[in-house]
Design a protein around this motif. Structure first.
Motif, mmCIF file in Angstrom:
data_model
loop_
_atom_site.group_PDB
_atom_site.id
_atom_site.type_symbol
_atom_site.label_atom_id
_atom_site.label_comp_id
_atom_site.label_asym_id
_atom_site.label_seq_id
_atom_site.Cartn_x
_atom_site.Cartn_y
_atom_site.Cartn_z
ATOM 1 N N SER A 1 2.153 -8.826 1.601
ATOM 2 C CA SER A 1 0.759 -8.905 2.042
ATOM 3 C C SER A 1 0.682 -9.739 3.319
ATOM 4 O O SER A 1 1.425 -10.714 3.484
ATOM 5 C CB SER A 1 -0.123 -9.518 0.949
ATOM 6 N N LEU B 1 -2.087 -11.454 6.272
ATOM 7 C CA LEU B 1 -3.400 -11.830 6.794
ATOM 8 C C LEU B 1 -3.245 -12.052 8.294
ATOM 9 O O LEU B 1 -2.409 -12.855 8.719
ATOM 10 C CB LEU B 1 -3.906 -13.109 6.126
ATOM 11 N N THR B 2 -4.002 -11.307 9.100
ATOM 12 C CA THR B 2 -3.966 -11.518 10.544
ATOM 13 C C THR B 2 -5.353 -11.944 10.994
ATOM 14 O O THR B 2 -6.359 -11.377 10.547
ATOM 15 C CB THR B 2 -3.539 -10.249 11.302
ATOM 16 N N CYS B 3 -5.385 -12.912 11.878
ATOM 17 C CA CYS B 3 -6.672 -13.494 12.237
ATOM 18 C C CYS B 3 -6.640 -14.036 13.665
ATOM 19 O O CYS B 3 -5.881 -14.965 13.960
ATOM 20 C CB CYS B 3 -7.019 -14.617 11.255
ATOM 21 N N ARG C 1 -6.978 -15.868 -0.294
ATOM 22 C CA ARG C 1 -6.244 -14.606 -0.297
ATOM 23 C C ARG C 1 -4.752 -14.770 -0.557
ATOM 24 O O ARG C 1 -4.086 -13.810 -0.929
ATOM 25 C CB ARG C 1 -6.455 -13.869 1.033
ATOM 26 N N PRO D 1 -1.897 -14.883 1.239
ATOM 27 C CA PRO D 1 -1.023 -13.841 1.793
ATOM 28 C C PRO D 1 0.432 -14.284 1.799
ATOM 29 O O PRO D 1 0.736 -15.485 1.846
ATOM 30 C CB PRO D 1 -1.558 -13.686 3.218
ATOM 31 N N ALA E 1 0.976 -15.001 7.040
ATOM 32 C CA ALA E 1 -0.296 -15.273 7.706
ATOM 33 C C ALA E 1 -0.032 -15.441 9.197
ATOM 34 O O ALA E 1 0.859 -16.198 9.596
ATOM 35 C CB ALA E 1 -0.946 -16.533 7.142
ATOM 36 N N GLU F 1 -8.097 -4.216 4.300
ATOM 37 C CA GLU F 1 -9.441 -4.758 4.195
ATOM 38 C C GLU F 1 -9.833 -5.496 5.473
ATOM 39 O O GLU F 1 -9.018 -6.222 6.057
ATOM 40 C CB GLU F 1 -9.551 -5.763 3.044
ATOM 41 N N LEU G 1 -12.075 -8.516 6.393
ATOM 42 C CA LEU G 1 -12.631 -9.641 5.646
ATOM 43 C C LEU G 1 -13.887 -10.171 6.328
ATOM 44 O O LEU G 1 -14.159 -9.854 7.489
ATOM 45 C CB LEU G 1 -11.574 -10.735 5.528
ATOM 46 N N PHE H 1 -6.770 -8.015 6.302
ATOM 47 C CA PHE H 1 -5.819 -8.250 5.215
ATOM 48 C C PHE H 1 -5.169 -6.921 4.843
ATOM 49 O O PHE H 1 -5.841 -5.902 4.676
ATOM 50 C CB PHE H 1 -6.528 -8.836 3.992
ATOM 51 N N TYR H 2 -3.840 -6.956 4.719
ATOM 52 C CA TYR H 2 -3.080 -5.747 4.402
ATOM 53 C C TYR H 2 -2.088 -6.055 3.284
ATOM 54 O O TYR H 2 -1.585 -7.177 3.172
ATOM 55 C CB TYR H 2 -2.280 -5.244 5.604
ATOM 56 N N CYS H 3 -1.797 -5.050 2.491
ATOM 57 C CA CYS H 3 -0.727 -5.173 1.507
ATOM 58 C C CYS H 3 0.016 -3.846 1.441
ATOM 59 O O CYS H 3 -0.609 -2.777 1.359
ATOM 60 C CB CYS H 3 -1.274 -5.544 0.132
#
Length: 392
Positions: free
Chosen positions: A136, A138-140, A159, A161, A164, A334, A336, A347-349
């Protein structure tokens, strides 16, 4: 002695032929003509905005029209609706309708693959994927000037992840993120105050983790090899190339994307490329990147997942991306809630299945490689500050 003249009698019927306050001959005609002319102008803008992205010129004044396809679709539909209600059958109305319909058709061709009406490029994961075989992310893009650090750190804790990735991180952001990243096994970071700082945190062990400057010594990217819980390895590349601006070309952005595309084309391990690419999913450069890299886009057949602009619903397009090799199937993707930045976090998995799944992008042509080489060679010879480095 006054001279008396017979009065001129005007009958009621003759009054109908005279109009002392004829609105149709004074102000009203110009008012009535405004609407059809406005519709014609708007339809012309729509078709111009649809044709300009087809011009193979790497300049911000042209390439920015890659972004607003959804907005042009909305404007085209508005013109078509108003013409249908107010100007049906008139010459101007018919012309406006035809032009707006042409613009709508051109735009739909590009965005249709990113709707559920299209075939999925990435296959869905099994209903109960094996936890040890998933990854999973999380990119931000936190936006360097964003002071609302707690919303990002809370999101990381919520989340959880495996990986990240944070972009536009300066030293202030690096310090703010440190407590929430303390439980991650490894952290690779290069904070900067020019809006190009980047941080990658991993719960998995990392090998060959490096900060690289592919074409510009002020624009870092990160590459690493993560070992999943089941022992399988995945190559991960996180990047944040330059944004397009109307005052300069997009060579820096395009060239960096192409460098990565040519690199991962030869990669034999499973690979994921992610980050704020400052480009939209349907652009010439992104489609060329996919052909060169042989990676898949999980948004195709699922949705736009517009990640920018978080504050203005009417100015949104997909800027934050993830692409992957055919070794993966998608568990979830998703967008977020917003966190004070101009970008939404993503967010990816994925499930690593160890086999080739899903459709493949069209094969790269000789023209693709020639264009990529030209962009890379041109950018290698330059020495300039990256676009947007002075915005914060």
């Amino acid at each position: 002695m006054a001279l008396l003249y017979p009065a001129k009698v005007i009958s009621a019927s003759s009054k109908k032929g005279l109009n002392y306050n004829n609105s149709s001959s004074l102000g009203a005609p110009s008012e009535v003509s405004v609407l059809p002319i406005s519709l014609l102008v708007l339809s012309g803008i729509c078709v111009l905005a649809s044709l300009l992205p087809m011009v193979p010129i790497r300049h911000g004044l042209i390439r920015i029209f890659d972004f607003a396809r959804l907005q042009v679709i909305g404007l085209s539909l508005l013109v078509l609706g108003i013409v249908t209600l107010t100007e049906p059958g008139t010459p101007t109305g018919v012309l406006s309708f035809a032009i707006a319909a042409t613009a709508l058709m051109l735009q739909v061709i590009f965005v249709l693959p990113f709707t559920p009406l299209w075939c999925k490029q990435t296959m869905d994961a099994s209903s109960d994927p094996e936890k040890d075989a998933t990854i999973s992310l999380l990119t931000c893009n936190v936006k360097q000037g964003n002071q609302d650090h707690s919303r990002v750190t809370d999101l990381v804790r919520e989340r959880c992840p495996d990986i990240a990735i944070f972009m536009e991180t300066d030293q202030v952001w690096a310090r703010a993120l440190a407590p929430s990243l303390a439980e991650f096994a490894e952290i690779v970071e290069h904070p900067l105050d020019n809006s190009y700082g980047i941080i990658l945190a991993s719960r998995f062990p990392l090998n060959d983790a490096r900060v690289r400057f592919l074409l510009n010594d002020q624009v870092p990217s990160i590459t690493c090899i993560a070992t999943l819980s089941n022992g399988e390895v995945v190559r991960i590349i996180a990047l944040h190339p330059e944004p397009p601006v109307p005052t300069r070309d997009t060579m820096g952005r395009d060239a960096e994307i192409f460098v990565v595309g040519e690199e991962v084309r030869e990669e034999r391990r499973p690979v994921i490329v992610t980050g704020d690419l400052n480009d939209v999913a349907w652009s010439r450069s992104t489609r060329r990147f996919l052909r060169i890299s042989r990676l898949l886009d999980p948004r195709q057949g699922r949705g736009f997942f517009n990640s920018f602009h978080a504050l203005y619903w009417f100015l949104r397009w997909p800027l934050d991306h993830i692409f992957h090799s055919t070794d993966f199937r998608l568990v979830t993707i998703e967008r977020l809630p917003e966190i004070g930045s101009d970008h939404f976090p993503m967010f990816y998995c994925f499930e690593l299945v160890g086999a080739k799944f899903g459709a493949e992008p069209p094969p790269a042509t000789e023209a693709d490689f020639d264009e990529a080489k030209m962009a890379i060679d041109t950018e290698k010879k330059r020495d300039r500050d990256p676009a947007g480095s002075d915005w914060e």
